[in-house]
Design an enzyme around this catalytic site. Sequence first.
Site, PDB file in Angstrom:
ATOM      1  N   HIS A  14       0.874  -1.201   0.000  1.00  0.00           N
ATOM      2  CA  HIS A  14       0.000   0.000   0.000  1.00  0.00           C
ATOM      3  C   HIS A  14       0.898   1.233   0.000  1.00  0.00           C
ATOM      4  O   HIS A  14       1.515   1.561   1.013  1.00  0.00           O
ATOM      5  CB  HIS A  14      -0.880  -0.009   1.261  1.00  0.00           C
ATOM      6  CG  HIS A  14      -1.831   1.139   1.350  1.00  0.00           C
ATOM      7  ND1 HIS A  14      -3.168   0.964   1.677  1.00  0.00           N
ATOM      8  CD2 HIS A  14      -1.663   2.483   1.192  1.00  0.00           C
ATOM      9  CE1 HIS A  14      -3.771   2.139   1.698  1.00  0.00           C
ATOM     10  NE2 HIS A  14      -2.873   3.093   1.415  1.00  0.00           N
ATOM     11  N   HIS A  16       1.444   5.430  -1.734  1.00  0.00           N
ATOM     12  CA  HIS A  16       1.042   6.574  -2.561  1.00  0.00           C
ATOM     13  C   HIS A  16       2.302   7.173  -3.163  1.00  0.00           C
ATOM     14  O   HIS A  16       3.163   7.667  -2.420  1.00  0.00           O
ATOM     15  CB  HIS A  16       0.339   7.629  -1.709  1.00  0.00           C
ATOM     16  CG  HIS A  16      -0.884   7.113  -1.019  1.00  0.00           C
ATOM     17  ND1 HIS A  16      -2.150   7.263  -1.545  1.00  0.00           N
ATOM     18  CD2 HIS A  16      -1.029   6.421   0.132  1.00  0.00           C
ATOM     19  CE1 HIS A  16      -3.026   6.689  -0.726  1.00  0.00           C
ATOM     20  NE2 HIS A  16      -2.380   6.167   0.285  1.00  0.00           N
ATOM     21  N   LYS A 101      -9.588  -0.259  -5.270  1.00  0.00           N
ATOM     22  CA  LYS A 101      -9.490   0.404  -3.969  1.00  0.00           C
ATOM     23  C   LYS A 101     -10.773   1.166  -3.670  1.00  0.00           C
ATOM     24  O   LYS A 101     -11.213   1.996  -4.473  1.00  0.00           O
ATOM     25  CB  LYS A 101      -8.298   1.380  -3.977  1.00  0.00           C
ATOM     26  CG  LYS A 101      -8.158   2.212  -2.705  1.00  0.00           C
ATOM     27  CD  LYS A 101      -7.654   1.384  -1.529  1.00  0.00           C
ATOM     28  CE  LYS A 101      -7.733   2.141  -0.204  1.00  0.00           C
ATOM     29  NZ  LYS A 101      -6.668   3.129  -0.050  1.00  0.00           N
ATOM     30  N   HIS A 138     -10.367   1.186   2.440  1.00  0.00           N
ATOM     31  CA  HIS A 138     -10.110   2.186   3.478  1.00  0.00           C
ATOM     32  C   HIS A 138     -11.316   2.094   4.414  1.00  0.00           C
ATOM     33  O   HIS A 138     -12.399   2.565   4.089  1.00  0.00           O
ATOM     34  CB  HIS A 138      -9.989   3.582   2.860  1.00  0.00           C
ATOM     35  CG  HIS A 138      -9.656   4.637   3.857  1.00  0.00           C
ATOM     36  ND1 HIS A 138      -8.451   5.302   3.857  1.00  0.00           N
ATOM     37  CD2 HIS A 138     -10.360   5.130   4.904  1.00  0.00           C
ATOM     38  CE1 HIS A 138      -8.429   6.169   4.867  1.00  0.00           C
ATOM     39  NE2 HIS A 138      -9.582   6.085   5.516  1.00  0.00           N
ATOM     40  N   HIS A 176      -4.291  -0.445   6.173  1.00  0.00           N
ATOM     41  CA  HIS A 176      -3.745   0.327   7.305  1.00  0.00           C
ATOM     42  C   HIS A 176      -4.579   0.156   8.564  1.00  0.00           C
ATOM     43  O   HIS A 176      -5.128   1.117   9.108  1.00  0.00           O
ATOM     44  CB  HIS A 176      -3.572   1.816   6.958  1.00  0.00           C
ATOM     45  CG  HIS A 176      -4.631   2.411   6.063  1.00  0.00           C
ATOM     46  ND1 HIS A 176      -5.979   2.351   6.364  1.00  0.00           N
ATOM     47  CD2 HIS A 176      -4.550   3.059   4.884  1.00  0.00           C
ATOM     48  CE1 HIS A 176      -6.655   2.950   5.399  1.00  0.00           C
ATOM     49  NE2 HIS A 176      -5.815   3.385   4.496  1.00  0.00           N
ATOM     50  N   ASP A 248       1.569   2.640   3.505  1.00  0.00           N
ATOM     51  CA  ASP A 248       0.729   3.840   3.363  1.00  0.00           C
ATOM     52  C   ASP A 248       1.589   5.095   3.321  1.00  0.00           C
ATOM     53  O   ASP A 248       1.162   6.163   3.767  1.00  0.00           O
ATOM     54  CB  ASP A 248      -0.334   3.944   4.460  1.00  0.00           C
ATOM     55  CG  ASP A 248      -1.463   4.888   4.064  1.00  0.00           C
ATOM     56  OD1 ASP A 248      -1.546   5.249   2.874  1.00  0.00           O
ATOM     57  OD2 ASP A 248      -2.245   5.274   4.941  1.00  0.00           O
TER      58      ASP A 248
HETATM   59  O1  DOR Z   1      -3.223   9.564   5.767  1.00  0.00           O
HETATM   60  C1  DOR Z   1      -3.566   9.214   4.651  1.00  0.00           C
HETATM   61  N1  DOR Z   1      -3.044   9.793   3.545  1.00  0.00           N
HETATM   62  N2  DOR Z   1      -4.486   8.272   4.518  1.00  0.00           N
HETATM   63  C2  DOR Z   1      -5.003   7.944   3.332  1.00  0.00           C
HETATM   64  O2  DOR Z   1      -5.853   7.088   3.283  1.00  0.00           O
HETATM   65  C3  DOR Z   1      -4.597   8.672   2.109  1.00  0.00           C
HETATM   66  C4  DOR Z   1      -3.277   9.259   2.257  1.00  0.00           C
HETATM   67  C5  DOR Z   1      -2.931  10.267   1.196  1.00  0.00           C
HETATM   68  O3  DOR Z   1      -3.190  10.001   0.020  1.00  0.00           O
HETATM   69  O4  DOR Z   1      -2.364  11.302   1.534  1.00  0.00           O
HETATM   70 ZN    ZN Z   2      -3.267   5.044   1.733  1.00  0.00          ZN
END
Ligand code: DOR
Ligand code: ZN
Length: 349
Positions: A14, A16, A101, A138, A176, A248
């Site tokens: 997971h 980003h 997702k 989520h 998460h 995450d």
């Molecule tokens: O804290 C987070 N940031 N939780 C998420 O689910 C998304 C992520 C983000 O994309 O910044």
């Molecule tokens: Zn995330």
Amino acid sequence: MDLTIRIPRPDDWHVHLRDGAMLEAVVGYTARRFRYAMIMPNLNPPIATTELADQYRQRILRAAGNQSPEFQPLMTVYCSTNLDQDDLIRGHEAGIVKAVKYYPAGATTNSDHGGDNILNFIDLFETMADQKIPLLVHAESTNPEIDLFDREAAFLEQELHPLCEQVPNLQVTVEHVSTSAGVDFALAHQRVAASVTPHHLAKNSSDLMAPEFDPDLFCKPIINSEADRQAIVSAVTSGNPSFFLGTDSAPHPTSEKYGEEAKAGIFNAAYGLEVVAEIFAKENKIKYFSSFASKNGAAFYGYEPSQDELQLTREQVDVELASTLSTRDGDKVVLFGRDEASHWTVSPI
Ligand code: DOR
Ligand code: ZN
């Protein structure tokens, strides 16, 4: 406590990576360490079709360059009412799309296109169960009447449990996981597993709030109580196959973390592995570290562990580790886990 371990090159289930200048600045941290990375689709606009996923995958590979031959981004698409089932099936059959997702609308960064209730998508999830396409969730209620710290438990009880009853063959990851309720849910449901972040393993709500609110620890789902942290630590350090690493890692420029509204997200791709290793070492459970970081997630998603290895050595390192990175646009991002990383060196074999 000095020690050395070797583990199959880990996977991040997971992450980003963003796009543009931020992607270029962060992708190397993931690509140098991890084999597979499950890429989150919450860009603006979201990655909602096979074509967008394929183009994004190519941008990620281009930004990663050719220094990390094992690195493979695994693409997800964003669950919204616009998702085209035929396109999803084609993308999955072609090996481009690995999972869908689901975000509750309004729960977190770029979740506006998400759902009001996960049960509204049953028809899609039946198709996904037939096609063996995993659903990544989520799991957080957005009901303002529910206390922020109870929102994971509420979502699991009110939405995800009924879904798992109605579509029992659907493969589901509670992403998460942040509470003992999340741990219990993964243990109680046969086709459900949970990804776990370095920050939910290492920090609690007092770290977040005292002596004052710390935007660098603000993420969604919110970092919960010490009792919840301990429940998560004991689940992952037991070696149980239902739990695996999903960092995450979610970079935001400091201008947006410390601005009028703190953006949710913690960038841990640089030192997250050390943070997790430190937890396993302290708990005297380092023998299960490779299960959590390199094996359980691969098995859940149908892969063999990597043949390649990383070596982690715990020893006091005297170099001053970076605390921020900069993008070519001049944005800065804070790196989570520098203290833990100062005890470890991580190197390819
Ligand atoms: O804290 C987070 N940031 N939780 C998420 O689910 C998304 C992520 C983000 O994309 O910044
Ligand atoms: Zn995330």
